[in-house]
Design a protein around this motif. Sequence first.
Motif, PDB file in Angstrom:
ATOM      1  N   GLN A 164      21.169  65.927 -31.690  1.00  0.00           N
ATOM      2  CA  GLN A 164      22.341  66.804 -31.816  1.00  0.00           C
ATOM      3  C   GLN A 164      23.009  67.026 -30.458  1.00  0.00           C
ATOM      4  O   GLN A 164      24.238  67.033 -30.364  1.00  0.00           O
ATOM      5  CB  GLN A 164      21.934  68.138 -32.445  1.00  0.00           C
ATOM      6  N   LEU A 165      22.220  67.194 -29.414  1.00  0.00           N
ATOM      7  CA  LEU A 165      22.766  67.373 -28.066  1.00  0.00           C
ATOM      8  C   LEU A 165      23.567  66.137 -27.646  1.00  0.00           C
ATOM      9  O   LEU A 165      24.698  66.248 -27.160  1.00  0.00           O
ATOM     10  CB  LEU A 165      21.635  67.628 -27.061  1.00  0.00           C
ATOM     11  N   PHE A 166      23.001  64.952 -27.852  1.00  0.00           N
ATOM     12  CA  PHE A 166      23.670  63.727 -27.426  1.00  0.00           C
ATOM     13  C   PHE A 166      24.919  63.450 -28.266  1.00  0.00           C
ATOM     14  O   PHE A 166      25.902  62.924 -27.747  1.00  0.00           O
ATOM     15  CB  PHE A 166      22.705  62.542 -27.477  1.00  0.00           C
ATOM     16  N   VAL A 167      24.890  63.823 -29.537  1.00  0.00           N
ATOM     17  CA  VAL A 167      26.070  63.674 -30.389  1.00  0.00           C
ATOM     18  C   VAL A 167      27.179  64.604 -29.893  1.00  0.00           C
ATOM     19  O   VAL A 167      28.332  64.204 -29.763  1.00  0.00           O
ATOM     20  CB  VAL A 167      25.731  63.944 -31.873  1.00  0.00           C
ATOM     21  N   ARG A 168      26.817  65.874 -29.585  1.00  0.00           N
ATOM     22  CA  ARG A 168      27.807  66.836 -29.058  1.00  0.00           C
ATOM     23  C   ARG A 168      28.416  66.333 -27.753  1.00  0.00           C
ATOM     24  O   ARG A 168      29.601  66.502 -27.503  1.00  0.00           O
ATOM     25  CB  ARG A 168      27.155  68.201 -28.819  1.00  0.00           C
ATOM     26  N   LYS A 169      27.592  65.727 -26.907  1.00  0.00           N
ATOM     27  CA  LYS A 169      28.056  65.229 -25.607  1.00  0.00           C
ATOM     28  C   LYS A 169      28.766  63.876 -25.738  1.00  0.00           C
ATOM     29  O   LYS A 169      29.257  63.345 -24.741  1.00  0.00           O
ATOM     30  CB  LYS A 169      26.877  65.071 -24.639  1.00  0.00           C
ATOM     31  N   GLU A 170      28.766  63.318 -26.954  1.00  0.00           N
ATOM     32  CA  GLU A 170      29.354  62.005 -27.219  1.00  0.00           C
ATOM     33  C   GLU A 170      28.740  60.932 -26.326  1.00  0.00           C
ATOM     34  O   GLU A 170      29.435  60.070 -25.764  1.00  0.00           O
ATOM     35  CB  GLU A 170      30.876  62.046 -27.057  1.00  0.00           C
ATOM     36  N   TRP A 171      27.415  60.985 -26.203  1.00  0.00           N
ATOM     37  CA  TRP A 171      26.673  60.043 -25.364  1.00  0.00           C
ATOM     38  C   TRP A 171      26.010  59.003 -26.264  1.00  0.00           C
ATOM     39  O   TRP A 171      24.880  59.163 -26.700  1.00  0.00           O
ATOM     40  CB  TRP A 171      25.646  60.786 -24.519  1.00  0.00           C
ATOM     41  N   ASN A 172      26.735  57.929 -26.550  1.00  0.00           N
ATOM     42  CA  ASN A 172      26.255  56.900 -27.461  1.00  0.00           C
ATOM     43  C   ASN A 172      24.966  56.233 -26.998  1.00  0.00           C
ATOM     44  O   ASN A 172      24.061  55.989 -27.797  1.00  0.00           O
ATOM     45  CB  ASN A 172      27.327  55.828 -27.682  1.00  0.00           C
ATOM     46  N   HIS A 173      24.880  55.925 -25.714  1.00  0.00           N
ATOM     47  CA  HIS A 173      23.660  55.282 -25.225  1.00  0.00           C
ATOM     48  C   HIS A 173      22.462  56.234 -25.331  1.00  0.00           C
ATOM     49  O   HIS A 173      21.345  55.795 -25.569  1.00  0.00           O
ATOM     50  CB  HIS A 173      23.833  54.771 -23.806  1.00  0.00           C
TER      51      HIS A 173
END
Length: 198
Positions: free
Chosen positions: A60-69
């Motif tokens: 969820q954190l990486f999705v919010r940050k839009e961090w695909n890798h």
Amino acid sequence: MGAWGYGLFQSDNEFDVVVSDIDEEACKLSKDPKLTLFKPKKEKRVVKKLNDGLFRELLQLFVRKEWNHGVIYLAVLSMQLGAKIPAKDLAYVHQTLTRSPMYEEAKAQVQKGLEGYKGEAWDFESNGLVETANASSSAEEESGPGGFMLLNVMEKWNLMQEGMPGKRHDDYYSRVMLLILTWILQVVQMVGRSKWSR
């Protein structure tokens, strides 16, 4: 700094930027300063944390940050350990993979893993630096200055994995800039020598 292949976990960039950022966030969320997702000493303990909600929190954190890798490598690291990943999350990782720039070999490894993963530790079959060096020592390879074996492959800058948005990677990026400047100087010197040798 460099890359010894185009598969998963075959470049310093992946370890210096992507894996370290994921581990840093995992340590914060789990309140465990020694937690690592890449080849941890206590795998069962890490898998339990991932299964108890850490995977979902990080995703969820990486999705919010839009961090695909981050999304992709979180799944890869978790699959290597055999963590339970819900089908909807695997589907999201697959969607993310299709729109993320990566080397084709690495992308194919992730794709194969996503299609075959059944909640047991998955082997992505990537050779590490030591395995690559050992395999290369028996093969005929081009030697560099002084007879040293060259292991690095040429990296494409537009396909290098990015660190988490909003984080500073000054040390890594300053090394990249130093490497680029070194290459430019070498090319200029080679061109200069060839002009004078005519």
